[in-house]
Design a protein around this motif. Structure first.
Motif, short mmCIF file in Angstrom:
data_model
loop_
_atom_site.label_atom_id
_atom_site.label_comp_id
_atom_site.label_asym_id
_atom_site.label_seq_id
_atom_site.Cartn_x
_atom_site.Cartn_y
_atom_site.Cartn_z
N LEU B 141 -74.33 54.38 -5.06
CA LEU B 141 -73.11 53.65 -4.70
C LEU B 141 -72.90 53.58 -3.19
O LEU B 141 -72.31 52.61 -2.68
N ARG B 142 -73.34 54.63 -2.47
CA ARG B 142 -73.07 54.61 -1.02
C ARG B 142 -74.13 53.84 -0.21
O ARG B 142 -74.03 53.74 0.99
N GLN B 143 -75.15 53.31 -0.95
CA GLN B 143 -76.15 52.52 -0.25
C GLN B 143 -75.51 51.23 0.30
O GLN B 143 -74.80 50.53 -0.43
N PRO B 144 -75.73 50.92 1.58
CA PRO B 144 -75.16 49.68 2.15
C PRO B 144 -75.62 48.42 1.44
O PRO B 144 -74.92 47.41 1.39
N SER B 145 -76.80 48.53 0.83
CA SER B 145 -77.35 47.30 0.20
C SER B 145 -76.85 47.09 -1.22
O SER B 145 -77.20 46.11 -1.87
N THR B 146 -76.03 48.04 -1.72
CA THR B 146 -75.52 47.89 -3.08
C THR B 146 -74.42 46.82 -3.13
O THR B 146 -73.49 46.84 -2.32
N ILE B 147 -74.57 45.92 -4.06
CA ILE B 147 -73.62 44.82 -4.22
C ILE B 147 -72.64 45.19 -5.34
O ILE B 147 -73.06 45.75 -6.36
N THR B 148 -71.37 44.88 -5.15
CA THR B 148 -70.36 45.19 -6.16
C THR B 148 -69.85 43.90 -6.79
O THR B 148 -69.51 42.95 -6.08
N VAL B 149 -69.83 43.89 -8.09
CA VAL B 149 -69.31 42.73 -8.82
C VAL B 149 -68.24 43.20 -9.78
O VAL B 149 -68.48 44.10 -10.58
#
Lengths: 187, 254
Positions: B141-149
């Motif tokens: 979750l803390r990865q900058p590349s993780t996208i939230t939808v």
């Protein structure tokens, strides 16, 4: 009950005692151990001493059994006489008394005295009869016999202990023995 | 026989009195002397009397000697201690029985403790797995590349929640308001590709109290995914989704 162990044949046991069959000692003890211990305990009133004296009584019988007549000998009166003598001896020795006029000499334990008479009672029956006869005595008569048998007192000693005239004590003793003998031998 | 100075009334009881030691000293001595001399009358009289006098022993209260007396006596007489062989066998048997009971109880106790240890170890492994999973998710979750939808907002009672997509790690789904799972059914997640291709199975998961979490690991290309959808499927899963689609979170919407 003493009666429970007072069964079996004396003559067979005597024969084995005379042969010094090791198992005979076990049988002798199993048959008479409790009554011997009981009478000694009644006299000395100390369990440890009673066991010591019981052991002495049985060993004395064991070592003298060869003189017994296997056909006519009676173990119980002989063994009980030895047992009482040992206990009365002990009482007198602890009291610092010399052996007095009691039937406790070695000769009193001679095996020839303990043979079957015309009364061929089993010990079981004998125990029953003496208790029944004893119960017929009055308190004074019972007391003097107990003082004589279990404490080894003479009639003079009993008179002194009970605070009674010697003649009275003699009468109690005489009446008690006569009653016992009549009940015991005639019953 | 009539000893000196004997009361005539005592004559009949002479030997009983002698046997009990109740004669006067000189009378005792006289009877004794006759016995020693082998006087037949004296011996017979005393034989008869001792039957009675020795029986007084039975008036004593019955007492039982200790078992030590028997052992001592047999030892002193050099006689075998009858019954001892059986006694020690009995004692040994009793001891063995006691040891067996103790051993059995100890084994049972050890067995119970071993089961408890195994249970604790199992819980520890499960806890460690949860911790590892939590760390993994946190890291995801803390990865900058993780996208939230987000999906399902502003719907009356639809499933709703969030989907997190990471190119290198995979897709993480948090869903709420999920319907109860019918018997023999399970939730299945799908990647719905852009361009109208067939949905791609993306793992099975269960829900509890309408809440479900599913992490589909593996590299993905978020740009190729139009939506993340969920359907109810048989427990073995399906290769193509069964209608109706419970929800579909459009990836391109964020």
């Amino acid at each position: 009950m003493f009666a429970a162990v007072l069964t079996g044949s004396d003559s067979e046991l005597i024969e084995r005692l005379r042969r010094r069959d090791p198992d005979a000692m076990s049988d002798l003890y199993d048959r008479y151990g409790r009554v011997v211990y009981s009478v000694i305990l009644r006299i000395v009133r100390n369990a440890a001493v009673a066991e010591e004296l019981s052991q002495e009584a049985f060993l004395r019988a064991w070592n003298r059994a060869e003189g017994f007549d296997a056909d006519r000998g009676r173990i119980a009166p002989w063994l009980l006489t030895i047992a009482r003598n040992r206990a009365i001896d002990y009482l007198r020795s602890t009291a610092g008394q010399q052996q007095a006029n009691t039937f406790e000499l070695v000769s009193s334990e001679r095996v020839t005295l303990f043979v079957q008479t015309e009364d061929r009672m089993l010990e079981q029956e004998q125990a029953h009869r003496i208790r029944a006869a004893f119960s017929k005595l009055n308190e004074n008569q019972r007391q003097v016999l107990e003082l004589a048998y279990f404490e080894g007192l003479s009639q003079s000693e009993m008179a002194e202990k009970l605070g009674q005239p010697l003649g009275t004590v003699k009468t109690w003793v005489r009446t008690a023995l006569t009653t016992l003998r009549e009940s015991f031998h005639v019953a | 026989m009539s000893p000196n100075n004997l009361d005539p009334q005592d004559q009949d009881l002479l030997y009983e009195l002698f046997a009990l030691g109740l004669l006067e000293p000189e009378q005792m001595a006289e009877v004794r002397a006759r016995l020693e001399a082998g006087d037949a009358e004296a011996i017979e009289g005393l034989r008869h009397a001792t039957v009675l006098t020795s029986s007084l022993a039975y008036v004593a209260p019955e007492s039982k000697p200790s078992s030590k007396l028997r052992r001592r006596l047999m030892l002193a007489a050099g006689a075998p201690e009858r019954g001892f062989g059986w006694a020690w066998i009995g004692g040994l048997a009793a001891t063995c029985a006691a040891l067996l009971v103790i051993t059995f109880n100890m084994r049972e106790d050890v067995g119970n403790r071993e089961a408890q240890i195994a249970q604790l170890q199992s819980r520890l492994v499960a806890s460690e797995a949860l911790v590892a999973q939590a760390r993994d998710l946190y890291d995801f979750l803390r990865q900058p590349s993780t996208i939230t939808v987000k999906f399902g907002d502003n719907q009356p009672a639809p499933p709703k929640g969030q989907v997190f997509l990471n190119r290198d790690r995979g897709v993480l789904l948090f869903a709420g308001n999920l319907p109860a799972m019918p018997a023999g059914k399970i939730f299945e997640m799908w990647f719905v590709p852009k361009g109208g291709g067939a949905p791609i199975p993306a793992g099975l998961f269960r829900a509890q109290d309408g809440q479900g979490v599913h992490f589909q690991r593996g590299a993905i290309d978020p740009a190729s995914i139009a939506a993340i959808a969920v359907t109810l499927e048989p427990e073995a899963g399906s290769t193509s989704p069964t209608l109706p689609i419970l929800f579909a979170a459009p990836v391109g919407a964020e």
